[in-house]
Scaffold this active site. Structure first.
Site, short mmCIF file in Angstrom:
data_model
loop_
_atom_site.label_atom_id
_atom_site.label_comp_id
_atom_site.label_asym_id
_atom_site.label_seq_id
_atom_site.Cartn_x
_atom_site.Cartn_y
_atom_site.Cartn_z
N LEU A 21 38.47 31.66 35.54
CA LEU A 21 38.13 32.70 34.57
C LEU A 21 39.37 33.30 33.93
O LEU A 21 40.26 33.79 34.61
CB LEU A 21 37.31 33.80 35.26
CG LEU A 21 36.82 34.94 34.36
CD1 LEU A 21 35.85 34.44 33.31
CD2 LEU A 21 36.17 36.05 35.21
N ASP A 22 39.43 33.26 32.59
CA ASP A 22 40.48 33.89 31.78
C ASP A 22 41.88 33.39 32.13
O ASP A 22 42.87 34.10 31.90
CB ASP A 22 40.43 35.41 31.92
CG ASP A 22 39.17 36.00 31.30
OD1 ASP A 22 38.67 35.42 30.32
OD2 ASP A 22 38.69 37.04 31.81
N GLU A 23 41.99 32.19 32.67
CA GLU A 23 43.30 31.66 33.04
C GLU A 23 43.62 30.35 32.34
O GLU A 23 44.56 29.65 32.72
CB GLU A 23 43.40 31.49 34.56
CG GLU A 23 43.36 32.82 35.32
CD GLU A 23 43.57 32.64 36.82
OE1 GLU A 23 44.04 31.55 37.21
OE2 GLU A 23 43.29 33.58 37.57
#
Length: 294
Positions: free
Chosen positions: A234-236
């Protein structure tokens, strides 16, 4: 045919990346010349000339490109195979098909639709999918199909299955224009096309709900946004574009949110444009972005 496709008729973009070594630039330029192409632009980057990685983007014009593409591709494969390079060749006159997923927030969605209508984004938009209906009339006013796919509760299986049914085989990439749902790893594996996301740059400092309120309480002096490719983490995912704006003590949380929305719109639009123009090369969890920006 759009204005973009007319201006780029008979233009191809060749992306090359792999281990850096002598002779690569000469090999690529020679094969373009050999195939009666005229180089319009050429960008390259090496992470290290000794044992590093090489990245190159070449746009060239070749009359009657479509008819000659199979021969050019065969020549590229034969030329670059000894170097162990990866490559892709695209006809720049064919816009990529971009689907948009959105939720209640409309600023990023409408920015993309507006830029598309002005001819600033070299894409077609076959559909917008949202888990809410508040943007339906706005989307349809642009002449773009709108689909409502509710997504409630912790189990997103049914919603993702319906979205995949709409998307698979119909799009070249997907944009999450503030789509406030977590995308599962299974969804990413099934869709098998790039997915681009936008979020405020406070992550992970102000994670969760009401990030602008939390930032205001902390007294931040900068706000910003990040656009990146979506991965199972997530979001990386690999970052495409970022930007910031200054704020001060006199601004309310609502002021921060309004300025943040402006930055989010700009950052996402640039990321979408660069992806659509084949300016972004993914390399592990990094990107090489060939633009005129520093």
């Amino acid at each position: 045919m759009t204005l973009h496709s007319e201006t780029l008729l008979d233009h191809a973009c060749l992306i090359v990346h792999g281990p850096d070594q002598p002779g690569l630039v000469a090999a690529v330029t020679a094969l373009v010349t050999r195939n009666k192409g005229n180089i319009v632009s050429l960008d390259q980057y090496s992470s290290d000339p000794e044992g590093g990685d090489f990245f190159q983007r070449v746009v060239f014009h070749r009359p009657d490109l479509l008819a000659t593409l199979p021969d050019i591709e065969a020549d590229i494969e034969e030329t670059l195979r000894p170097y162990g390079m990866q490559w892709r060749l695209t006809d720049q006159s064919i816009p990529k098909r971009m689907a948009i997923l959105a939720s209640k927030s409309d600023h990023c969605l409408l920015e993309l639709l507006w830029r598309h209508r002005r001819g600033e984004l070299p894409v077609t938009i076959p559909m917008v999918i949202s888990n809410h209906t508040n943007t339906a009339e706005d989307v349809r006013s642009f002449g773009i199909p709108f689909f409502h796919v509710p997504s409630q509760g912790p189990d997103k299986t049914e919603a993702e299955a319906r979205i995949l049914e709409l998307l698979k085989g119909n799009v070249d990439f997907v944009v999450l224009a503030r789509y406030m749902q977590i995308i599962s790893e299974d969804f990413l594996d099934e869709i098998a096309v790039p997915v681009i996301n936008i979020h405020h740059s406070f992550l992970p400092a102000f994670i969760g709900a009401a990030p602008y309120r939390k930032a205001h309480e902390r007294g931040v002096k900068l706000i910003g946004a990040t656009s990146h490719y979506v991965t199972k983490d997530l979001d990386e995912g690999p970052i495409i574009e970022q930007d910031v704006a200054r704020v001060n003590h006199a601004m309310t949380a609502a002021d921060l949110q309004a300025r943040g929305a402006y930055v989010e719109r700009a950052v996402l639009s640039r990321a979408v444009q660069w992806h659509a123009e084949d300016r972004v090369i993914r390399h592990g969890n990094h990107t090489i972005v060939f633009t005129d920006r520093p």
